[in-house]
Motif scaffolding. Sequence first.
Motif, PDB file in Angstrom:
ATOM      1  N   LYS A  41      37.676  55.464  44.147  1.00  0.00           N
ATOM      2  CA  LYS A  41      37.022  55.170  45.268  1.00  0.00           C
ATOM      3  C   LYS A  41      35.536  55.489  44.971  1.00  0.00           C
ATOM      4  O   LYS A  41      34.390  54.860  44.964  1.00  0.00           O
ATOM      5  N   THR A  42      35.392  56.952  44.624  1.00  0.00           N
ATOM      6  CA  THR A  42      33.967  57.541  44.528  1.00  0.00           C
ATOM      7  C   THR A  42      33.157  56.767  43.492  1.00  0.00           C
ATOM      8  O   THR A  42      32.061  56.121  43.563  1.00  0.00           O
ATOM      9  N   ASN A  43      33.894  56.782  42.359  1.00  0.00           N
ATOM     10  CA  ASN A  43      33.153  55.977  40.955  1.00  0.00           C
ATOM     11  C   ASN A  43      33.139  54.638  41.392  1.00  0.00           C
ATOM     12  O   ASN A  43      32.148  53.888  40.813  1.00  0.00           O
ATOM     13  N   ALA A  44      33.956  53.851  42.080  1.00  0.00           N
ATOM     14  CA  ALA A  44      33.725  52.534  42.182  1.00  0.00           C
ATOM     15  C   ALA A  44      32.605  52.284  43.253  1.00  0.00           C
ATOM     16  O   ALA A  44      31.692  51.215  43.033  1.00  0.00           O
ATOM     17  N   THR A  45      32.354  53.187  44.030  1.00  0.00           N
ATOM     18  CA  THR A  45      31.131  52.947  44.945  1.00  0.00           C
ATOM     19  C   THR A  45      29.754  53.318  44.243  1.00  0.00           C
ATOM     20  O   THR A  45      28.968  52.717  44.515  1.00  0.00           O
ATOM     21  N   LEU A  46      29.712  54.192  43.536  1.00  0.00           N
ATOM     22  CA  LEU A  46      28.609  54.546  42.566  1.00  0.00           C
ATOM     23  C   LEU A  46      28.300  53.383  41.639  1.00  0.00           C
ATOM     24  O   LEU A  46      27.360  52.836  41.582  1.00  0.00           O
ATOM     25  N   ASN A  47      29.351  52.822  41.044  1.00  0.00           N
ATOM     26  CA  ASN A  47      29.232  51.626  40.291  1.00  0.00           C
ATOM     27  C   ASN A  47      28.596  50.593  40.904  1.00  0.00           C
ATOM     28  O   ASN A  47      27.551  49.759  40.391  1.00  0.00           O
ATOM     29  N   ASP A  48      29.068  50.152  42.284  1.00  0.00           N
ATOM     30  CA  ASP A  48      28.742  49.116  42.891  1.00  0.00           C
ATOM     31  C   ASP A  48      27.382  49.201  43.408  1.00  0.00           C
ATOM     32  O   ASP A  48      26.654  48.095  43.628  1.00  0.00           O
ATOM     33  N   ALA A  49      26.707  50.389  43.474  1.00  0.00           N
ATOM     34  CA  ALA A  49      25.400  50.700  43.697  1.00  0.00           C
ATOM     35  C   ALA A  49      24.372  50.744  42.661  1.00  0.00           C
ATOM     36  O   ALA A  49      23.397  51.297  42.646  1.00  0.00           O
ATOM     37  N   GLY A  50      25.274  50.471  41.462  1.00  0.00           N
ATOM     38  CA  GLY A  50      24.320  50.259  40.263  1.00  0.00           C
ATOM     39  C   GLY A  50      24.010  51.685  39.571  1.00  0.00           C
ATOM     40  O   GLY A  50      23.073  51.763  38.810  1.00  0.00           O
ATOM     41  N   LEU A  51      24.687  52.732  40.062  1.00  0.00           N
ATOM     42  CA  LEU A  51      24.398  54.124  39.564  1.00  0.00           C
ATOM     43  C   LEU A  51      25.445  54.505  38.104  1.00  0.00           C
ATOM     44  O   LEU A  51      26.528  54.659  38.355  1.00  0.00           O
ATOM     45  N   SER A  52      24.670  54.500  37.092  1.00  0.00           N
ATOM     46  CA  SER A  52      25.351  54.868  36.062  1.00  0.00           C
ATOM     47  C   SER A  52      25.478  56.553  35.987  1.00  0.00           C
ATOM     48  O   SER A  52      25.109  57.147  36.670  1.00  0.00           O
ATOM     49  N   TYR A  53      26.600  56.750  34.982  1.00  0.00           N
ATOM     50  CA  TYR A  53      26.428  58.277  34.713  1.00  0.00           C
ATOM     51  C   TYR A  53      25.378  59.066  34.420  1.00  0.00           C
ATOM     52  O   TYR A  53      24.996  59.990  35.174  1.00  0.00           O
ATOM     53  N   ASP A  54      24.432  58.678  33.628  1.00  0.00           N
ATOM     54  CA  ASP A  54      23.113  59.372  33.413  1.00  0.00           C
ATOM     55  C   ASP A  54      22.066  59.266  34.582  1.00  0.00           C
ATOM     56  O   ASP A  54      21.389  60.201  34.751  1.00  0.00           O
ATOM     57  N   GLU A  55      22.397  58.159  35.586  1.00  0.00           N
ATOM     58  CA  GLU A  55      21.514  58.183  36.645  1.00  0.00           C
ATOM     59  C   GLU A  55      21.842  59.202  37.839  1.00  0.00           C
ATOM     60  O   GLU A  55      21.183  59.319  38.578  1.00  0.00           O
ATOM     61  N   LEU A  56      23.090  59.794  37.600  1.00  0.00           N
ATOM     62  CA  LEU A  56      23.542  60.396  38.952  1.00  0.00           C
ATOM     63  C   LEU A  56      22.830  61.745  39.364  1.00  0.00           C
ATOM     64  O   LEU A  56      22.276  62.269  40.213  1.00  0.00           O
ATOM     65  N   ARG A  57      22.161  62.048  38.033  1.00  0.00           N
ATOM     66  CA  ARG A  57      21.452  63.594  38.142  1.00  0.00           C
ATOM     67  C   ARG A  57      20.300  63.390  38.751  1.00  0.00           C
ATOM     68  O   ARG A  57      19.261  64.201  39.235  1.00  0.00           O
ATOM     69  N   LEU A  58      19.724  62.000  38.907  1.00  0.00           N
ATOM     70  CA  LEU A  58      18.296  61.724  39.441  1.00  0.00           C
ATOM     71  C   LEU A  58      18.296  61.481  40.854  1.00  0.00           C
ATOM     72  O   LEU A  58      17.411  61.244  41.565  1.00  0.00           O
ATOM     73  N   LYS A  59      19.646  61.438  41.613  1.00  0.00           N
ATOM     74  CA  LYS A  59      19.757  61.307  43.098  1.00  0.00           C
ATOM     75  C   LYS A  59      19.935  62.663  43.781  1.00  0.00           C
ATOM     76  O   LYS A  59      20.797  63.565  43.219  1.00  0.00           O
ATOM     77  N   SER A  60      19.301  62.729  44.711  1.00  0.00           N
ATOM     78  CA  SER A  60      19.512  63.829  45.721  1.00  0.00           C
ATOM     79  C   SER A  60      20.858  63.889  46.055  1.00  0.00           C
ATOM     80  O   SER A  60      21.873  62.820  46.286  1.00  0.00           O
TER      81      SER A  60
END
Length: 212
Positions: A98-117
């Motif tokens: 569920k965590t990864n699906a939500t992140l994917n639906d929000a358009g957040l790739s693996y590399d972009e996670l570190r840019l989010k607070s």
Amino acid sequence: MKKLVIVLLACMATFSSCGPEIYQSASFATVKEKHKVVAILPFDVTIESRKLPKGVTADMILDQQRDYGYGIQSDVYGYFLKQMSKYKYTVTFQDVTKTNATLNDAGLSYDELRLKSKDELCALLGVDAVVSGKASMTKPMSDGAAIAVGLLVGAWGPTNTVMTTITIHESEKGDLLWKYDYMASGSIGSNRQSLTNTLMKNSSKKFPYKKS
């Protein structure tokens, strides 16, 4: 025969470690009382290698970093599930699917996670806190057939050193509540599960959501 013995010993060696460094916010004891659900993010993995074997590209290393990041996330979740079945924690953990699906639906790739607070990620995932982590490997760690490749080309050497960190950030301000730094070293036969099991076995003793 001597060479064969050396190879077998290298493959059988397990992780050794250095003592951990732990930080815990003074407010954690109070804040954690409000926490019910915690998400586990993919780990931020860095594989450092001065020289890549022939046929191995930088993109392949990036792919391996991402695979390890999601793999460690899944391993940590599995570890927590086993402990939850023993009623050891005061919180529950969001299913990583569920965590990864939500992140994917929000358009957040693996590399972009570190840019989010962390407070942004908590809000997106609908949780009270997030567990995240980093793993910095001085030499690639390999499973299965890749071990044989590493032994044949001799590019990775006989050991790996991994600096790992697990952190907990709360949802309101994204403040760091807890941090556990750990260094592990092991043979080329060490795999991702070995790393995670060693890390969790040690960090779980000090994990702050553990019931007293």
